[in-house]
Motif scaffolding. Structure first.
Motif, PDB file in Angstrom:
ATOM      1  N   GLU A  54       0.012   0.212   5.142  1.00  0.00           N
ATOM      2  CA  GLU A  54       0.777  -0.798   5.158  1.00  0.00           C
ATOM      3  C   GLU A  54       0.283  -2.217   5.367  1.00  0.00           C
ATOM      4  N   SER A  55      -0.825  -1.929   6.152  1.00  0.00           N
ATOM      5  CA  SER A  55      -1.707  -3.173   6.356  1.00  0.00           C
ATOM      6  C   SER A  55      -1.966  -4.045   5.131  1.00  0.00           C
ATOM      7  N   THR A  57      -0.108  -4.643   2.580  1.00  0.00           N
ATOM      8  CA  THR A  57       1.060  -5.688   2.443  1.00  0.00           C
ATOM      9  C   THR A  57       1.052  -6.678   3.424  1.00  0.00           C
ATOM     10  N   TYR A  58       0.693  -6.667   4.703  1.00  0.00           N
ATOM     11  CA  TYR A  58       0.710  -7.434   5.568  1.00  0.00           C
ATOM     12  C   TYR A  58      -0.094  -8.680   5.223  1.00  0.00           C
ATOM     13  N   GLN A  61       0.764 -10.562   1.981  1.00  0.00           N
ATOM     14  CA  GLN A  61       1.552 -11.662   2.099  1.00  0.00           C
ATOM     15  C   GLN A  61       0.996 -12.846   2.818  1.00  0.00           C
ATOM     16  N   ILE A  62       0.071 -12.458   3.668  1.00  0.00           N
ATOM     17  CA  ILE A  62      -0.680 -13.668   4.408  1.00  0.00           C
ATOM     18  C   ILE A  62      -1.568 -14.830   3.202  1.00  0.00           C
ATOM     19  N   GLY A  68       0.644  -5.391  -1.358  1.00  0.00           N
ATOM     20  CA  GLY A  68      -0.773  -4.953  -0.921  1.00  0.00           C
ATOM     21  C   GLY A  68      -1.378  -4.511  -2.280  1.00  0.00           C
TER      22      GLY A  68
END
Length: 120
Positions: A54-55, A57-58, A61-62, A68
């Motif tokens: 899931e990191s 995706t984070y 988005q940044i 992701g």
């Protein structure tokens, strides 16, 4: 902590094997320190993505991606492009060295043939 999924275990095993192989290559002098360090960082990132998917995706988005997986694909393409350029540069360098060596051998052989003709 949750138990790891099969693909996460496989990623961990692959990373450990890769790092051990690079360490052996570095110890035997077959790779330099910068390549060794970059490869370790690369495999640590792969492990982090494998354990915490899931990191991506984070981070995506940044950076400006929606998913992701899009970020991972773009980074993989950039990395492969870098590898292609690096391999091409190495091949050019090897070809240049080979050409110089062949020229030197040809000149040395020509000189030895001239010496043989003078002796006869």
């Amino acid at each position: 902590m949750e138990s790891l999924l099969l693909y996460q275990v496989i990623v961990l095993i692959m990373a450990v094997i890769a790092v051990v192989l690079f360490a052996v290559r570095y110890k035997n002098g077959k790779t330099n320190l910068s390549t060794f360090v970059v490869s370790i960082v690369f495999w640590l990132i792969i492990v982090a993505i494998g354990i915490f998917p899931e990191s991506t995706t984070y981070v995506a988005q940044i950076v400006g991606f929606r998913r992701g997986l899009d970020l991972v694909f773009v980074l993989a393409i950039v990395f492969l492009g870098y590898l292609l350029i690096k391999i091409n540069m190495r091949l050019d360098s090897e070809n240049e060295e080979l050409t110089k060596l062949i020229r030197k051998i040809a000149i040395d052989n020509e000189e030895s043939l001239d010496d043989d003709k003078k002796d006869n």
